[in-house]
Design a protein around this motif. Structure first.
Motif, PDB file in Angstrom:
ATOM      1  N   LYS A  65      72.518   8.940  -9.508  1.00  0.00           N
ATOM      2  CA  LYS A  65      71.750   8.533 -10.697  1.00  0.00           C
ATOM      3  C   LYS A  65      71.507   7.009 -10.723  1.00  0.00           C
ATOM      4  N   TYR A  66      72.450   6.260 -10.184  1.00  0.00           N
ATOM      5  CA  TYR A  66      72.265   4.795 -10.064  1.00  0.00           C
ATOM      6  C   TYR A  66      70.976   4.506  -9.284  1.00  0.00           C
ATOM      7  N   LYS A  67      70.833   5.216  -8.153  1.00  0.00           N
ATOM      8  CA  LYS A  67      69.639   5.024  -7.321  1.00  0.00           C
ATOM      9  C   LYS A  67      68.377   5.494  -8.066  1.00  0.00           C
ATOM     10  N   GLU A  68      68.496   6.649  -8.749  1.00  0.00           N
ATOM     11  CA  GLU A  68      67.336   7.187  -9.492  1.00  0.00           C
ATOM     12  C   GLU A  68      66.884   6.214 -10.575  1.00  0.00           C
ATOM     13  N   ALA A  69      67.846   5.615 -11.260  1.00  0.00           N
ATOM     14  CA  ALA A  69      67.506   4.678 -12.349  1.00  0.00           C
ATOM     15  C   ALA A  69      66.693   3.501 -11.815  1.00  0.00           C
ATOM     16  N   ILE A  70      67.116   2.986 -10.660  1.00  0.00           N
ATOM     17  CA  ILE A  70      66.400   1.850 -10.071  1.00  0.00           C
ATOM     18  C   ILE A  70      65.007   2.282  -9.610  1.00  0.00           C
ATOM     19  N   GLU A  71      64.933   3.442  -8.945  1.00  0.00           N
ATOM     20  CA  GLU A  71      63.627   3.927  -8.450  1.00  0.00           C
ATOM     21  C   GLU A  71      62.668   4.185  -9.608  1.00  0.00           C
ATOM     22  N   ASP A  72      63.193   4.732 -10.705  1.00  0.00           N
ATOM     23  CA  ASP A  72      62.352   5.018 -11.877  1.00  0.00           C
ATOM     24  C   ASP A  72      61.771   3.721 -12.453  1.00  0.00           C
ATOM     25  N   TYR A  73      62.621   2.697 -12.569  1.00  0.00           N
ATOM     26  CA  TYR A  73      62.151   1.396 -13.087  1.00  0.00           C
ATOM     27  C   TYR A  73      61.064   0.805 -12.174  1.00  0.00           C
TER      28      TYR A  73
END
Length: 441
Positions: A65-73
């Motif tokens: 989810k850490y990676k997903e949060a960055i990719e989403d931003y």
């Protein structure tokens, strides 16, 4: 959240999402800050979710989810902002977004710090910071680096044409190319440097083709030296230091190697003309520029040798003509010849020391030139005999000039240097011995 209560993934992530949303607002310019209590709560939430007993240990899910949060931003905010801008404005946006991204990764790495210390270490996974940089590389850099490179090259050429540019902006953009490689220079070298070197070669090739037709050799050299100075300055100001030798080599090749023959052989202003007119500064500049190029000095040394040979041969011919036109010269012309050859040697030895920095090639050229004309005969006398006679006259109380003891000493030292160029040293010794015997008698 109650201590000891199991934190579900949904509940914990909802809390984390609120914190991440606040972080995004701060990055977009909102006047907010995390207070120490909020920061501790975010950190503790991750800690609790990672230390619960299975199946409630959510370390892997949080890592994802850490990676997903960055990719989403990046997808919702960063890329649209960069895509809508062009040229220098796009570069500014890219620099701003990269600075924000590093800030975001730093904050998130603190919130998720427990993952870094235990979960990642045990599983040998990429660190959170590296994951953050990889997201930017894959989603942003890979899309925009070609446009960024073109925009940077465009700005560099504007500067070469004399325009004022924002060097700090270029430095920041090129730092992205370096940092995104994550300890490797591959991105900088392949995505920027390679193109920059080709572009520089084309730029200077065009300049050189015009200058070689319009400018004299000294003017061309002044321009070349200035261009090389400015390129080194460019490296110091915004390019990576590893680019300097490659860039300098490209510029030298286009300006100095490609047109070397044409430049050195220019009729009114080439190397021969500079030697003829005693243009010491221009010759020094020629040496400075060409000594950095492999075999660059060889043609200059060849012309130097030809020039000295020609001047020396003229002196010998003049003495020959004078000797044949006067029935009885009493050896005066021959004495004048030796004195002129000594003066010629002094003059060009100064050139070797001052203009050519004592370079072995020029010492060799001087030696070979003198060997050619110092071994010619004048009015039936060999050079060995002339030199012995000159020494004899000088030692007879300073010869015709009535030299002081110091001057005699000085003259004899110079004669010894000339003697090195005489092939028949035995003959000189024979003549000198006879004349010494006469002087002693």
């Amino acid at each position: 959240m109650d201590r000891g209560k199991i934190v579900s993934l949904e509940e914990g992530w909802t809390y984390m999402s609120n914190g991440i949303t606040k972080l995004k607002r701060i990055l977009e310019g909102a006047v907010e800050q995390f207070n120490s209590e909020e920061y501790m709560m975010l950190y503790t939430t991750i800690y609790n979710m990672c230390t619960q007993k299975p199946p409630n240990d959510y370390s892997q899910q949080l890592y994802d989810k850490y990676k997903e949060a960055i990719e989403d931003y990046i997808r919702t905010t960063v890329l649209p902002a960069i895509r809508e801008k062009h040229d220098e404005f796009m570069l500014r946006e890219l620099v701003k977004r990269w600075a924000n991204h590093k800030l975001m990764v730093r904050w998130l790495s603190r919130f998720f710090h427990y993952l870094d210390r235990y979960f990642i270490a045990r599983r040998s996974l990429p660190a959170l910071f590296d994951v953050g940089l990889t997201c930017f590389r894959d989603l942003v850099f890979d899309e925009v680096h070609a446009k960024a490179k073109d925009a940077v090259l465009d700005v560099i050429n504007k500067e070469r044409e004399g325009e004022q540019i924002d060097r700090a902006l270029l430095k920041n953009v090129l730092d992205i190319f370096v940092e995104i490689g994550m300890q490797s220079m591959e991105k900088y070298e392949n995505d920027f440097e390679e193109h920059m070197l080709k572009d520089s070669a084309s730029y200077y090739s065009l300049k050189a083709s015009n200058w070689i037709l319009e400018d004299s050799c000294p003017d061309y050299l002044i321009k070349s030296e200035e261009c090389l100075r400015k390129e080194r300055e460019r490296v110091a100001n915004y390019l990576h230091s590893s680019s300097e030798p490659k860039l300098v080599e490209k510029v030298q090749h286009e300006l100095l190697v490609v047109y070397a023959t044409q430049l050195l052989e220019k009729e009114q202003s080439g190397c021969r003309a500079l030697l003829r007119d005693d243009k010491v500064d221009d010759l020094s500049r020629m040496y400075r520029l060409y000594h950095k190029i492999t075999k660059g000095l060889e043609p200059v040394a060849a012309i130097f040798k030809q020039h000295i040979t020609a001047e020396g041969t003229v002196l010998v011919q003049q003495a020959e003509d004078a000797a044949s036109s006067q029935v009885s010269t009493g050896g005066v012309q021959e004495q004048v010849l030796i004195r002129k050859i000594l003066e010629l040697h002094d003059k060009y030895m100064e050139y070797v020391k001052d203009c050519f920095q004592n370079h072995t090639l020029f010492h060799k050229a001087l030696k070979e030139a003198f060997e050619i004309f110092c071994n010619k005969t004048v009015a039936g006398s060999s050079s060995a005999e002339l030199l012995a006679t000159f020494c004899d006259n000088t030692l007879k109380k300073g010869g015709s000039e009535k030299l002081s003891d110091e001057a005699i000493e000085d003259t004899l030292e110079k004669v010894v240097k000339l003697l090195a160029y005489i092939s028949d040293k035995d003959l000189f010794a024979e003549f000198y011995r006879k004349k010494l015997a006469r002087r002693l008698l």
